[in-house]
Design a protein around this motif. Structure first.
Motif, mmCIF file in Angstrom:
data_model
loop_
_atom_site.group_PDB
_atom_site.id
_atom_site.type_symbol
_atom_site.label_atom_id
_atom_site.label_comp_id
_atom_site.label_asym_id
_atom_site.label_seq_id
_atom_site.Cartn_x
_atom_site.Cartn_y
_atom_site.Cartn_z
ATOM 1 N N LYS A 209 41.469 46.441 38.072
ATOM 2 C CA LYS A 209 40.749 45.213 38.161
ATOM 3 C C LYS A 209 41.122 44.348 37.336
ATOM 4 N N MET A 210 41.928 43.092 37.522
ATOM 5 C CA MET A 210 41.945 41.920 36.824
ATOM 6 C C MET A 210 41.369 40.747 37.253
ATOM 7 N N ALA A 211 41.081 39.840 36.412
ATOM 8 C CA ALA A 211 40.425 38.390 36.967
ATOM 9 C C ALA A 211 41.035 37.355 36.190
ATOM 10 N N CYS A 212 41.140 36.137 36.902
ATOM 11 C CA CYS A 212 41.531 34.892 36.050
ATOM 12 C C CYS A 212 40.570 33.698 36.429
ATOM 13 N N GLY A 213 40.821 32.595 35.901
ATOM 14 C CA GLY A 213 39.941 31.352 36.397
ATOM 15 C C GLY A 213 38.722 31.336 35.726
ATOM 16 N N GLU A 214 37.656 30.916 36.249
ATOM 17 C CA GLU A 214 36.523 30.645 35.895
ATOM 18 C C GLU A 214 35.623 31.596 35.197
ATOM 19 N N ASN A 215 35.589 32.748 35.828
ATOM 20 C CA ASN A 215 34.674 33.594 35.469
ATOM 21 C C ASN A 215 34.878 34.192 33.912
ATOM 22 N N PRO A 216 36.148 34.542 33.320
ATOM 23 C CA PRO A 216 36.383 34.935 32.084
ATOM 24 C C PRO A 216 36.132 33.762 31.093
ATOM 25 N N LYS A 217 36.861 32.789 31.346
ATOM 26 C CA LYS A 217 36.466 31.605 30.498
ATOM 27 C C LYS A 217 35.068 31.083 30.202
ATOM 28 N N ASN A 224 31.578 31.182 22.614
ATOM 29 C CA ASN A 224 32.501 30.463 21.628
ATOM 30 C C ASN A 224 33.478 31.560 20.909
ATOM 31 N N GLN A 225 34.136 32.016 22.048
ATOM 32 C CA GLN A 225 35.213 33.074 21.858
ATOM 33 C C GLN A 225 36.075 32.937 22.734
ATOM 34 N N MET A 226 37.539 33.450 22.431
ATOM 35 C CA MET A 226 38.422 33.659 23.402
ATOM 36 C C MET A 226 38.354 34.707 24.512
ATOM 37 N N PRO A 227 38.598 34.323 25.820
ATOM 38 C CA PRO A 227 39.154 32.984 26.103
ATOM 39 C C PRO A 227 38.193 31.805 26.491
ATOM 40 N N GLY A 228 38.283 30.666 26.199
ATOM 41 C CA GLY A 228 37.469 29.408 26.593
ATOM 42 C C GLY A 228 38.211 28.530 27.252
ATOM 43 N N SER A 229 39.524 29.113 27.963
ATOM 44 C CA SER A 229 40.131 28.035 28.773
ATOM 45 C C SER A 229 41.210 28.605 29.779
ATOM 46 N N ARG A 230 41.641 28.299 30.699
ATOM 47 C CA ARG A 230 42.676 29.147 31.546
ATOM 48 C C ARG A 230 43.828 29.275 30.561
ATOM 49 N N MET A 231 44.331 28.535 29.717
ATOM 50 C CA MET A 231 45.543 28.858 28.993
ATOM 51 C C MET A 231 45.529 29.977 28.055
ATOM 52 N N ALA A 232 43.941 30.250 27.623
ATOM 53 C CA ALA A 232 43.647 31.388 26.863
ATOM 54 C C ALA A 232 43.601 32.554 27.704
ATOM 55 N N CYS A 285 41.192 36.556 41.922
ATOM 56 C CA CYS A 285 41.897 34.914 41.938
ATOM 57 C C CYS A 285 41.712 34.086 42.613
ATOM 58 N N TYR A 286 41.274 32.704 42.596
ATOM 59 C CA TYR A 286 40.993 31.914 43.578
ATOM 60 C C TYR A 286 42.288 30.910 43.919
ATOM 61 N N ARG A 287 42.815 30.039 42.801
ATOM 62 C CA ARG A 287 43.553 28.920 42.923
ATOM 63 C C ARG A 287 44.972 29.381 43.051
ATOM 64 N N MET A 339 33.780 25.313 41.648
ATOM 65 C CA MET A 339 34.833 24.566 41.867
ATOM 66 C C MET A 339 36.271 25.123 42.133
ATOM 67 N N GLU A 340 36.464 26.154 41.559
ATOM 68 C CA GLU A 340 37.712 27.019 41.852
ATOM 69 C C GLU A 340 37.748 27.638 43.511
ATOM 70 N N ALA A 341 36.701 27.584 44.312
ATOM 71 C CA ALA A 341 36.659 27.764 45.391
ATOM 72 C C ALA A 341 36.506 26.587 46.381
ATOM 73 N N TYR A 342 36.794 25.291 46.083
ATOM 74 C CA TYR A 342 36.326 24.167 46.641
ATOM 75 C C TYR A 342 37.363 24.002 47.742
ATOM 76 N N ASP A 343 38.634 24.292 47.401
ATOM 77 C CA ASP A 343 39.767 23.914 48.390
ATOM 78 C C ASP A 343 40.127 25.080 49.402
ATOM 79 N N GLY A 344 39.170 25.760 49.602
ATOM 80 C CA GLY A 344 39.238 27.110 50.850
ATOM 81 C C GLY A 344 39.137 26.339 52.219
ATOM 82 N N ILE A 345 40.008 27.225 53.178
ATOM 83 C CA ILE A 345 39.831 26.719 54.510
ATOM 84 C C ILE A 345 39.535 27.897 55.456
ATOM 85 N N ASN A 346 38.989 27.658 56.613
ATOM 86 C CA ASN A 346 38.636 28.757 57.180
ATOM 87 C C ASN A 346 40.012 29.335 58.056
#
Length: 473
Positions: A209-217, A224-232, A285-287, A339-346
């Motif tokens: 299981k891997m995750a990207c986006g808002e949850n880990p950051k 106040n530790q890494m990751p705090g951004s998508r690039m991190a 991953c959402y976006r 926010m990262e789920a905002y641009d979903g469509i049915n």
């Protein structure tokens, strides 16, 4: 889960010798086995499945509409199951073996059992209290050494509800999404057993299981530790995969040339298994842009993403999913809750399917898993409204064959083919109707649920003795 108290007494003799929790004497390789083979035996599964199918009987379902799970449809169809597998699928001319129990399926539908590729049953069981929150190891963003199976509580009432309400015969239990690397996922057969090993789908590959986006950051950046951004997020994932490549090189050299055996690192062992193609990657991953970044990273380090989960923007990169052989495990209409789920469509699922990519309906929810057929029906309706004509029988691939393919078990289950596991649901009407429910459910040819038989209505041990459950009035 288990049968009601009355059924336990009635079926004790039948189930004697068939309990799904017998343990092998040892999971270790025998003394004197070469080191490489010893390591492979341990890494493949040091906690092996003890799953044994419950006993079934020779059964023929006749006169039903059959969805075979791979896009085929048979009117007035016949399905014969025996010895735990599908023996025959066809029309009214299929020969019925002598002595078979015949079930009249006129006006009903037969499908393969539903497979939920994204569940947390057992790891986040009911009742949902703090003591049961065992799906996330939120002590560091890189935790591939933990395994979801070691948190699975077999008495979770959610298992029986998924079977009886939703026709779910197999499910993949994943760690949560707080971490970049959340740990290993496990595929289970939806049967009663006292132990996790007794539910474990025999021979199914593990997942990472891997995750990207808002949850880990959010989780770790808030400390106040890494990751705090998508690039991190990406930097830390790449750094970790580079360590895994070096770990695998050391072991490959040792297995090729001998010498001093490298030390084991359980986290790197899991990632090495991914790089060797033995463990699938299931990526939260959402976006669309982030999924594209992950696919780039997968090419850089030489692994494949089996499926992006949730992926509310999958419709934007359906061509990339198709090109990479990556599935989208998706909701019908969950979007906009962050926010990262905002641009979903049915229309996400039908758009992904229409592009030729692999679409899957998943739950990520103890209630949603009980209605995945209805979730698929919603997606089907959204697609048709948008002008995409997908047949009912084709849409069933989203619920059985495609998740089986993404989990690496499609050769054994996910469709009604001769020789495959007899994971079968008889529905009392069109399974895409909100009014339809499972009438009977078989797992490996064993009748695990019968809506007309009180002794075939499994409930969790945890619930036995509660008002309305078991034999208590």
């Amino acid at each position: 889960m288990r049968f009601s108290l009355g059924a336990v007494a009635a079926s004790a003799a039948l189930l004697a010798g068939c309990t799904n929790d017998e343990r092998p004497a040892s999971a270790s390789a025998p003394p004197g086995q070469p080191a490489a083979e010893r390591r492979a035996a341990v890494n493949k599964d040091p906690f092996p499945s003890t799953y044994r199918a419950y006993p079934g009987t020779l059964t023929a379902i006749t006169g039903a509409t059959v969805f075979d799970g791979e896009g085929g449809r048979i009117e007035n169809g016949t399905v014969v199951i025996a010895d735990g597998v599908v023996r025959a699928v066809g029309g009214a001319d299929v020969a019925i073996p002598e002595g078979a129990t015949r079930i009249d399926g006129a006006g009903k539908w037969v499908t393969p059992g539903i497979i939920d590729i994204h569940s947390h049953l057992g790891d986040y069981p009911s009742p949902s209290v703090e003591a049961h929150q065992d799906g996330n190891e939120i002590t560091g963003p890189v935790r591939p050494e933990v395994w979801a199976e070691h948190s699975v509580w077999p008495q979770d009432p959610g298992f029986s509800r998924a079977l009886t309400n939703g026709g779910v015969t197999s499910l993949h239990v994943l760690p949560g999404s707080a971490n970049l690397f959340g740990g290993r996922g496990v595929t289970l057969k939806n049967v009663y057993a006292r132990t996790m090993q007794g539910m474990k789908f025999p021979g199914a590959p593990y997942s990472l299981k891997m995750a990207c986006g808002e949850n880990p950051k959010r989780v770790y950046g808030g400390r106040n530790q890494m990751p705090g951004s998508r690039m991190a997020n990406v930097a830390l994932m790449r750094q970790t995969w580079a360590r895994a490549q070096e770990y695998k090189r050391r072991w490959d050299k040792y297995e090729r040339d001998g010498g001093e055996q490298p030390g084991r690192d359980l986290a790197m062992e899991t990632l090495s298994g991914v790089l060797a193609g033995e463990i699938t990657v299931q990526n939260h991953c959402y976006r669309a842009d982030e999924m594209a970044n992950i696919l780039d990273m997968a090419r850089e380090f030489g692994y494949k993403v089996a499926a992006f989960h949730h992926a509310v923007e999958a419709y934007k990169i359906a061509d990339l999913l198709k090109a990479n052989g990556t599935c989208g495990a998706l909701w019908a209409d969950w979007w906009g809750f962050k926010m990262e789920a905002y641009d979903g469509i049915n229309e996400n699922i039908p758009f992904v399917h229409n592009a030729g990519a692999c679409a899957i309906v998943h739950s990520d929810d103890p209630n949603g898993i009980q209605r995945l057929n209805q979730e698929a029906a919603k997606a089907l309706a959204y697609g048709r409204k948008a002008g995409i004509q997908i047949s009912d029988e084709t849409a069933w691939t989203w619920l059985s064959y495609n998740p089986a393919k993404a989990l690496g078990i499609a050769e054994r289950t996910g469709s009604l083919r001769t020789g495959k596991m007899a994971d079968v649901v008889l529905w009392n009407g069109n399974p895409f109707s909100v009014y339809t429910r499972p009438e009977r459910v078989w797992v490996d040819g064993a009748l695990m649920y019968d809506s007309a038989d009180p002794n075939r209505r499994p409930v969790s041990d945890f619930e036995l003795g509660q008002p309305g459950e078991g034999d208590v009035k």
